[in-house]
Enzyme design. Structure first.
Site, short mmCIF file in Angstrom:
data_model
loop_
_atom_site.label_atom_id
_atom_site.label_comp_id
_atom_site.label_asym_id
_atom_site.label_seq_id
_atom_site.Cartn_x
_atom_site.Cartn_y
_atom_site.Cartn_z
N CYS A 62 0.84 -1.19 0.00
CA CYS A 62 0.00 0.00 0.00
C CYS A 62 0.89 1.25 0.00
O CYS A 62 1.53 1.54 -1.00
CB CYS A 62 -0.98 -0.04 1.16
SG CYS A 62 -2.41 1.05 0.94
N HIS B 12 -3.77 -5.24 -0.08
CA HIS B 12 -3.38 -6.00 1.11
C HIS B 12 -3.76 -7.46 0.95
O HIS B 12 -4.92 -7.78 0.68
CB HIS B 12 -4.07 -5.45 2.35
CG HIS B 12 -3.74 -4.02 2.64
ND1 HIS B 12 -2.70 -3.64 3.46
CD2 HIS B 12 -4.32 -2.87 2.22
CE1 HIS B 12 -2.66 -2.32 3.54
NE2 HIS B 12 -3.63 -1.83 2.79
N GLU C 218 -2.04 -9.39 3.47
CA GLU C 218 -1.44 -9.77 4.75
C GLU C 218 -2.43 -9.66 5.91
O GLU C 218 -2.05 -9.84 7.07
CB GLU C 218 -0.21 -8.90 5.03
CG GLU C 218 -0.46 -7.52 5.61
CD GLU C 218 -1.04 -6.51 4.64
OE1 GLU C 218 -1.31 -5.37 5.06
OE2 GLU C 218 -1.23 -6.85 3.46
#
Length: 224
Positions: free
Chosen positions: A87, A172, A174
């Site tokens: 990001c 994202h 994660e």
């Protein structure tokens, strides 16, 4: 193997990245740049991970550490060390390599997908033509010189790229259930993410990050 994670806000930590790195035998040190922690030099680490945050990649006046982070990223890329920017981290990677970072046409926030643009990338391509992700950004970037585009979405043409051993992911993968609990209070009220949606993201994200960690470990081993 020594991995360093640069964190910019309390609620955007390494998440599922850390266990993927542990699994390939790496130590993981988190540097809270927002709290004034000193950044390492490129020679003091093997792998660099740069996480997200609400600030812009060039907001140096409000966040002076960003210039130092960009410099560290550039040094790591120059030395061929594995870098993962997530990001804001992807935007900082792009900026560190001379690309333009700017405000996008609309905020992209919530559970969604990206389309994989590369057929032979060792990290993203094995997951198929589309992968579930979490979006949370308003900025975008041009591709750095020599970069390969890896993913796009309907709203943003540049969602992931690779330059040498450095990966930038605007999205994202994660975020698991624990991370969802941490970020939910900071999401816009009309952009909440359901646990079932995170379960889907996590199931793919774990495998993506396992492949990235294996890639990083192989790069580090070859360099020794």
């Amino acid at each position: 193997m020594r991995s360093v994670v640069v964190q910019h806000v309390p609620f955007e930590g390494p998440g599922l990245i850390a266990p993927a790195l542990f699994a390939v035998g790496s130590t993981v040190s988190v540097v809270r740049a927002d709290l004034g922690d000193a950044l390492p030099t490129a020679s003091q680490l093997d792998v660099l991970v740069v996480m997200g945050g609400p600030m812009g990649a060039l907001d140096d006046h409000e966040h002076p550490h960003l210039a130092q982070v960009r410099s560290l990223i550039a040094d790591c890329v120059l030395l061929g060390k594995p870098v993962l920017g997530v990001c804001l981290g992807a935007q900082l990677l792009a900026a560190a390599l001379g690309a333009t970072v700017r405000r996008g046409p609309v905020a992209e926030i919530g559970a969604g997908v990206v389309e994989i643009a590369s057929a032979d990338d060792p990290v993203l391509s094995p997951s198929g033509s589309r992968i579930p992700v979490v979006h949370w950004h308003e900025d975008t970037f041009d591709l750095p010189e020599g970069a390969e585009l890896l993913a796009r979405s309907g709203l943003y043409a540049h969602q992931a790229f690779r330059v040498g051993t450095a990966y930038g992911l605007q999205f994202h993968v994660e975020i698991g259930s624990q991370e969802l609990w941490e970020i939910t209070p900071h999401l816009p009220a009309d952009k909440k993410i359901a646990l079932a949606e995170i379960d889907v993201v996590e199931s793919v994200g774990v495998r993506v990050l396992e492949r990235w960690a294996a890639f990083a470990a192989a790069v580090v081993k070859e360099a020794r």
